[in-house]
Scaffold this active site. Structure first.
Site, PDB file in Angstrom:
ATOM      1  N   LYS A 152       0.836  -1.202   0.000  1.00 19.28           N
ATOM      2  CA  LYS A 152       0.000   0.000   0.000  1.00 19.28           C
ATOM      3  C   LYS A 152       0.873   1.256   0.000  1.00 19.28           C
ATOM      4  CE  LYS A 152      -1.709  -1.550   3.772  1.00 19.28           C
ATOM      5  NZ  LYS A 152      -2.483  -1.802   5.019  1.00 19.28           N
ATOM      6  N   THR A 189      -8.224   8.365   9.713  1.00 22.04           N
ATOM      7  CA  THR A 189      -7.732   7.180   9.010  1.00 22.04           C
ATOM      8  C   THR A 189      -7.391   6.043   9.966  1.00 22.04           C
ATOM      9  OG1 THR A 189      -5.493   8.132   9.062  1.00 22.04           O
ATOM     10  CG2 THR A 189      -6.826   8.522   7.072  1.00 22.04           C
ATOM     11  N   GLY A 248      -7.438   2.739  11.673  1.00 22.65           N
ATOM     12  CA  GLY A 248      -7.983   1.432  11.324  1.00 22.65           C
ATOM     13  C   GLY A 248      -8.151   1.167   9.853  1.00 22.65           C
ATOM     14  N   THR A 249      -7.569   1.998   8.982  1.00 26.26           N
ATOM     15  CA  THR A 249      -7.740   1.766   7.544  1.00 26.26           C
ATOM     16  C   THR A 249      -7.103   0.454   7.108  1.00 26.26           C
ATOM     17  OG1 THR A 249      -5.819   3.199   7.182  1.00 26.26           O
ATOM     18  CG2 THR A 249      -7.997   4.176   6.856  1.00 26.26           C
ATOM     19  N   GLY A 250      -5.931   0.137   7.644  1.00 29.46           N
ATOM     20  CA  GLY A 250      -5.271  -1.108   7.265  1.00 29.46           C
ATOM     21  C   GLY A 250      -6.045  -2.331   7.713  1.00 29.46           C
ATOM     22  N   CYS A 251      -6.536  -2.298   8.951  1.00 31.03           N
ATOM     23  CA  CYS A 251      -7.350  -3.399   9.473  1.00 31.03           C
ATOM     24  C   CYS A 251      -8.599  -3.577   8.623  1.00 31.03           C
ATOM     25  CB  CYS A 251      -7.776  -3.115  10.918  1.00 31.03           C
ATOM     26  SG  CYS A 251      -6.432  -2.799  12.081  1.00 31.03           S
TER      27      CYS A 251
END
Length: 271
Positions: free
Chosen positions: A175, A207, A209-212
């Site tokens: 990412k 933003t 928790g965007t990866g989770c």
């Protein structure tokens, strides 16, 4: 048939990341969510103050009990915390090969706190990466897993994605949110080739928790039968809407959460 997806990850009491975000993402993407906890954290939108790892044997027992009773169509792995938990998760999943496994190598919280014991990096790399259908590192995580400097351009992003795939996962999504500029590109490398996903950068501090959330949404799409590129495209489109609608929420004073249910909730008149 509604698919069942298991998240193996840590808890965020403020609700924006970790298990809480995973379960919201699963629901938003139309699958039934389950959860095995690896760690408790004390955190909010401003940062993490403490991490308490769950005993590895108990992590493995949670996973065992789910598989003993429930059909699991996909697994998402998030925060691992330490080497013992990495070994326990790998051992518990080793008997259930063949299903999609999405690994989000969570290492650092949005506020900068470390969420992965440095000794666990080797265990994660050697034990969990080879089990993964797809991994979703950001630029700092990709660099840490490879022991290389962080990528600052697309060519290096793609090269690092290819290097990570050589460690065992079937597919790698690197990412590019940490790249500078107005764009936020991601690159997916699979046995079918390389695919770039282009997206404009959304100017927001919400933003958390965007990866989770992205990795969980990908796991949901894989559980429903999508190919990796299709799953990533659908998950990214949904997450873009969740980030854009984050301003509708009023949660904390730091990095706020995304709006997982932006397509489902009618917020008019609720301000």
């Amino acid at each position: 048939m509604i698919r069942n997806v298991l998240s193996i990850a840590g808890s965020d009491p403020s609700g924006g990341a970790g298990i809480q975000a995973d379960l919201k993402a699963f629901s938003a993407r139309g699958v039934y969510g389950m959860a095995a906890l690896t760690a408790l954290t004390a955190q909010n939108t401003q940062g993490v103050s403490a991490v308490h790892g769950v005993p590895p044997d108990f992590v493995a027992e949670q996973i065992r009990m789910v598989f003993a009773d429930v059909r699991v169509d996909a697994v998402k792995i998030g925060m691992i915390a330490n080497a013992g938990i990495a070994e326990a998760v790998a051992g518990a999943l080793g008997a259930h090969r063949g299903m999609p496994i999405v690994l989000d190598p969570v290492m650092v919280a949005k506020g900068g706190a470390s969420l992965l014991d440095p000794r666990a990096v080797a265990a994660l790399t050697t034990r969990l990466l080879p089990l993964a259908t797809l991994i979703t590192p950001n630029l700092p995580e990709a660099a840490a897993l490879l022991g290389k400097p962080e990528a600052t351009d697309r060519a290096t992003m793609e090269a690092q994605a290819r290097s990570l795939r050589e460690l065992g996962p079937a597919a790698v999504l690197v990412k590019g949110g940490h790249l500078g500029g107005t764009e936020s590109p991601d690159v997916l490398v699979t046995n079918a080739g390389t695919h770039w996903f282009e997206a404009p950068r959304i100017q927001t501090k919400n933003t958390h928790g965007t990866g989770c959330s992205l990795s969980s949404a990908i796991a949901a799409e894989l559980a429903k039968g999508s190919a990796p590129a299709e799953a990533v495209a659908a998950a990214k489109a949904w997450l873009a809407g969740a980030v854009a609608a984050a301003q509708d929420l009023s949660v904390g004073s730091g990095h706020g959460p995304v709006h997982h249910f932006h397509a489902l909730w009618n917020t008019e008149g609720n301000n």
